[in-house]
Motif scaffolding. Sequence first.
Motif, short mmCIF file in Angstrom:
data_model
loop_
_atom_site.label_atom_id
_atom_site.label_comp_id
_atom_site.label_asym_id
_atom_site.label_seq_id
_atom_site.Cartn_x
_atom_site.Cartn_y
_atom_site.Cartn_z
N ARG A 1 -9.01 -0.63 6.48
CA ARG A 1 -9.79 -1.36 7.48
C ARG A 1 -11.29 -1.22 7.20
N ASP A 2 -11.72 -0.07 6.67
CA ASP A 2 -13.14 0.12 6.35
C ASP A 2 -13.55 -0.72 5.15
N VAL A 3 -12.64 -0.89 4.22
CA VAL A 3 -12.92 -1.73 3.05
C VAL A 3 -13.03 -3.18 3.49
N VAL A 4 -12.10 -3.63 4.33
CA VAL A 4 -12.10 -5.01 4.82
C VAL A 4 -13.37 -5.28 5.64
N GLY B 1 -16.19 -3.95 5.16
CA GLY B 1 -17.36 -3.89 4.29
C GLY B 1 -18.21 -2.65 4.49
N THR B 2 -17.64 -1.60 5.06
CA THR B 2 -18.40 -0.37 5.31
C THR B 2 -18.25 0.66 4.20
N VAL B 3 -17.60 0.28 3.11
CA VAL B 3 -17.39 1.18 1.98
C VAL B 3 -18.23 0.66 0.80
N PRO B 4 -18.98 1.53 0.13
CA PRO B 4 -19.78 1.08 -1.02
C PRO B 4 -18.89 0.42 -2.08
N CYS B 5 -19.33 -0.72 -2.59
CA CYS B 5 -18.52 -1.44 -3.57
C CYS B 5 -18.88 -1.08 -5.01
N ASP B 6 -19.78 -0.13 -5.20
CA ASP B 6 -20.15 0.26 -6.55
C ASP B 6 -19.39 1.50 -7.03
N GLU B 7 -18.30 1.79 -6.35
CA GLU B 7 -17.44 2.92 -6.71
C GLU B 7 -16.08 2.41 -7.14
N ARG B 8 -15.29 3.29 -7.70
CA ARG B 8 -13.92 2.96 -8.09
C ARG B 8 -12.98 3.68 -7.13
N TYR B 9 -11.98 2.96 -6.61
CA TYR B 9 -11.07 3.52 -5.62
C TYR B 9 -9.62 3.30 -6.03
N THR B 10 -8.76 4.14 -5.50
CA THR B 10 -7.32 3.97 -5.61
C THR B 10 -6.80 3.82 -4.19
N PHE B 11 -6.01 2.77 -3.96
CA PHE B 11 -5.50 2.50 -2.62
C PHE B 11 -4.00 2.74 -2.57
N GLU B 12 -3.55 3.18 -1.40
CA GLU B 12 -2.12 3.38 -1.17
C GLU B 12 -1.73 2.58 0.06
N GLY B 13 -0.58 1.96 0.01
CA GLY B 13 -0.10 1.17 1.13
C GLY B 13 1.14 0.41 0.72
N TRP B 14 1.40 -0.69 1.42
CA TRP B 14 2.56 -1.51 1.09
C TRP B 14 2.12 -2.96 0.97
N VAL B 15 2.94 -3.73 0.31
CA VAL B 15 2.64 -5.14 0.07
C VAL B 15 3.12 -5.95 1.27
N LYS B 16 2.19 -6.65 1.94
CA LYS B 16 2.56 -7.52 3.06
C LYS B 16 2.97 -8.90 2.54
N THR B 17 2.21 -9.42 1.59
CA THR B 17 2.54 -10.70 0.98
C THR B 17 2.24 -10.65 -0.51
N HIS B 18 2.99 -11.45 -1.26
CA HIS B 18 2.78 -11.56 -2.71
C HIS B 18 3.08 -13.00 -3.10
N ARG B 19 2.03 -13.71 -3.51
CA ARG B 19 2.18 -15.11 -3.92
C ARG B 19 1.71 -15.24 -5.35
N GLN B 20 2.51 -15.94 -6.13
CA GLN B 20 2.19 -16.13 -7.54
C GLN B 20 2.08 -17.61 -7.86
N SER B 21 1.16 -17.93 -8.75
CA SER B 21 1.08 -19.26 -9.32
C SER B 21 0.77 -19.09 -10.80
N LYS B 22 0.63 -20.18 -11.48
CA LYS B 22 0.39 -20.12 -12.92
C LYS B 22 -0.96 -19.48 -13.26
N ASN B 23 -1.98 -19.74 -12.44
CA ASN B 23 -3.34 -19.31 -12.76
C ASN B 23 -3.83 -18.09 -12.00
N VAL B 24 -3.23 -17.80 -10.84
CA VAL B 24 -3.72 -16.69 -10.03
C VAL B 24 -2.58 -16.16 -9.15
#
Length: 71
Positions: free
Chosen positions: A8-11, A13-36
């Motif tokens: 929720r802090d990342v969403v 925007g209260t977390v610095p974006c110039d760092e590298r993070y590892t996230f843990e959680g579950w997949v709510k949705t997963h959509r695939q197409s040819k390009n993205v």
Amino acid sequence: MKLQIPLRDVVRGTVPCDERYTFEGWVKTHRQSKNVSFIELSDGTGVRGLQLVVEPALESYAAVAPNITTG
């Protein structure tokens, strides 16, 4: 010591974006197409999850994509 930052802090925007993070959680949705592909990751700390935008051609994604399920 590993610092745990709620998604929720990342969403918000209260977390610095110039760092590298590892996230843990579950997949709510997963959509695939040819390009993205889109994955919404949630950890239960907020209503909205973190949306990941992935290039399907990435070797690391292609290797795990068939095994990504929701929940």
